[in-house]
Every structure is written in C-alpha cells, then in structure tokens.
Design an enzyme around this catalytic site. Structure first.
Site, PDB file in Angstrom:
ATOM      1  CG  ASN A   1     -15.984   0.254 -82.997  1.00  0.00           C
ATOM      2  OD1 ASN A   1     -16.536  -0.149 -84.009  1.00  0.00           O
ATOM      3  ND2 ASN A   1     -15.100   1.250 -83.002  1.00  0.00           N
TER       4      ASN A   1
ATOM      5  CG  LEU B   1      -4.382  -9.325 -77.296  1.00  0.00           C
ATOM      6  CD1 LEU B   1      -5.706  -9.669 -77.964  1.00  0.00           C
ATOM      7  CD2 LEU B   1      -4.460  -9.499 -75.780  1.00  0.00           C
TER       8      LEU B   1
ATOM      9  CG  HIS C   1      -6.742  -0.549 -88.661  1.00  0.00           C
ATOM     10  ND1 HIS C   1      -5.950  -0.116 -87.617  1.00  0.00           N
ATOM     11  CD2 HIS C   1      -6.333   0.109 -89.766  1.00  0.00           C
ATOM     12  CE1 HIS C   1      -5.083   0.783 -88.092  1.00  0.00           C
ATOM     13  NE2 HIS C   1      -5.287   0.928 -89.375  1.00  0.00           N
TER      14      HIS C   1
ATOM     15  CB  VAL D   1       0.913  -3.884 -85.616  1.00  0.00           C
ATOM     16  CG1 VAL D   1       0.024  -2.670 -85.405  1.00  0.00           C
ATOM     17  CG2 VAL D   1       1.791  -4.119 -84.398  1.00  0.00           C
ATOM     18  CG  ASP D   2      -3.670  -2.720 -87.018  1.00  0.00           C
ATOM     19  OD1 ASP D   2      -4.457  -3.225 -86.202  1.00  0.00           O
ATOM     20  OD2 ASP D   2      -3.146  -1.603 -86.846  1.00  0.00           O
TER      21      ASP D   2
HETATM   22  C1  GRF Z   1     -11.771   3.021 -83.457  1.00  0.00           C
HETATM   23  O1  GRF Z   1     -11.481   3.997 -84.421  1.00  0.00           O
HETATM   24  C2  GRF Z   1     -11.198   1.684 -83.880  1.00  0.00           C
HETATM   25  O2  GRF Z   1     -11.201   1.517 -85.249  1.00  0.00           O
HETATM   26  C3  GRF Z   1      -9.794   1.747 -83.368  1.00  0.00           C
HETATM   27  O3  GRF Z   1      -9.892   2.444 -82.144  1.00  0.00           O
HETATM   28  C4  GRF Z   1     -11.026   3.283 -82.161  1.00  0.00           C
HETATM   29  C5  GRF Z   1     -11.853   2.924 -80.976  1.00  0.00           C
HETATM   30  O4  GRF Z   1     -12.968   3.766 -80.830  1.00  0.00           O
HETATM   31  N1  GRF Z   1      -9.221   0.437 -83.235  1.00  0.00           N
HETATM   32  P1  GRF Z   1     -14.066   3.406 -79.783  1.00  0.00           P
HETATM   33  O5  GRF Z   1     -13.389   3.263 -78.422  1.00  0.00           O
HETATM   34  O6  GRF Z   1     -14.742   2.127 -80.210  1.00  0.00           O
HETATM   35  O7  GRF Z   1     -15.013   4.566 -79.807  1.00  0.00           O
END
Ligand code: GRF
Length: 199
Positions: free
Chosen positions: A14, A90, A106, A141-142
């Site tokens: 990401n 956090l 998420h 959490v989320d």
């Molecule tokens: C992703 O699936 C994101 O949705 C979750 O953790 C994972 C991180 O993947 N929160 P990356 O490190 O960005 O490849």
C-alpha cells in the site's frame, strides 16, 4: 502540496501504491510522502521508501511511542497520516494531534471482519462478497467512519490467498483515491456519515 506520513509494519504494497500515485499518478502535484515510519526494522516497506528516495525511520513500540511519533511526524511537516499495514493501535493523544487526518486501509468490507486476518476469516466464513475499506481512524479497532469501499466478489475457485490478492489490488486503487479526497478537502464528516462534495 499535502505532506503525508505513512506508518508501516510489513510488505508496504500500500505504501508503494501511495508512492506511485504521488510520483506519477492521481496524487502527483497534490501530495508527497514526507516520512515513512516503521515499528519493525528490516522490512520490505523500508526498502521501498529508500528506493523512492523518501525519508524513513524505525520507531519501536514502547512507552510514550505515540508522543514520539507525533513529534517525528510534525518535525517532517506531516499533515495527513496513512496507516498502511501498521500493526499497532494509536491512542487518543495521537488522534487528537491529527484530527480527521488519520486514515487506515482494512482488507474487508467493514463492519464485517474487523481485526487481524480479515481476508482469511471472510473466506472461511463463506461470504460471497468481500473487499477493502478506507476509513478514518478512531480509538476502536477498524471502527472509524468509512470513506471508500471496494467490493470483491468471492469466486468458487478462490483460496484465501487468491481472494487476498484481489482485495489487495482494490486496496491499491482506493487508498490513493481516498487520500486525494482528503487533500482536496472534499470530505464532509457528520457522525458516521462521510460524504463527498462535488469537485
Ligand atoms: C493490507 O492488507 C492492509 O489492508 C492491512 O494490512 C495489509 C498491509 O499490506 N491493513 P501491505 O504492507 O500494504 O502490503
């Protein structure tokens, strides 16, 4: 130009999507990654930051970590914090330091399957649709208000891994989009409702 701070703990795919979007995609000229912070040394995400020529730091988990993180991010002029696989919660002081400016990705359609291993748990449960959610972070959490979601249909031949990969593709698409909406000041938050003002 909005300065982004990206917090990571793992692969950083990401992070890569955000870096790419700032360098040659939909965030070009609008946002830059000013600082990457990892709570784990030696991870791929740190290599990605280095390759992109972006400043990175390792801040291990411990006492007063949130205060330290705030100081480091503010010292780099960070205005918007993006959690990208950051495996640590956090606290309220951190969220108060960046009001409505902490985002998380998420890998499920919230409020279904919050927490860890969401893709696998959704697949094991037998859902027909899963997906990805970008949301504001609150103290749960989320649980924060949802900005964007992408739906991923589950196919009969899917395994937990193939589903996870298709969800990841959507994550990489909608995270930069959500960041762009925040940078453009187009999000209106009213309780749990987040609406998008026209351009
Ligand atoms: C992703 O699936 C994101 O949705 C979750 O953790 C994972 C991180 O993947 N929160 P990356 O490190 O960005 O490849």
């Amino acid at each position: 130009m909005t300065n982004l701070g990206v917090l990571v703990s793992g692969n950083g795919s990401n992070l890569q999507a955000i870096l790419d979007a700032t360098q040659s995609g939909i965030l070009q000229g609008m946002a830059r990654v000013a600082l990457v912070i990892s709570n784990r040394p030696g991870i791929l995400a740190l290599e990605r930051a280095q390759k992109a020529g972006v400043k990175s730091e390792v801040v291990l988990d411990g006492e007063n970590t949130d205060d330290f993180l705030i100081a480091r991010l503010k010292a780099s002029g960070v205005e918007l914090v993006c959690l990208a696989g950051y495996m640590r919660l956090l606290g309220p002081a951190f969220l108060a330091a960046f009001p409505e400016h902490v985002l998380n990705m998420h890998p499920a359609l919230l409020p279904a399957f919050p927490g860890l291993h969401a893709q696998r748990r959704a697949w094991e449960y037998g859902v027909k649709f899963s997906g990805a959610t970008v949301h504001f972070v609150d103290i749960g959490v989320d649980t924060g208000p949802i900005i964007l979601q992408a739906v991923v249909p589950v196919q009969d031949r899917d395994t937990a891994e193939t589903l996870q990969n298709r969800i990841l593709e959507q994550e990489h698409r909608i995270y930069p989009e959500a960041i762009r909406l925040v940078c453009q000041g187009r999000l209106v938050v009213s309780g749990r409702q987040v609406s998008v003002r026209a351009d």
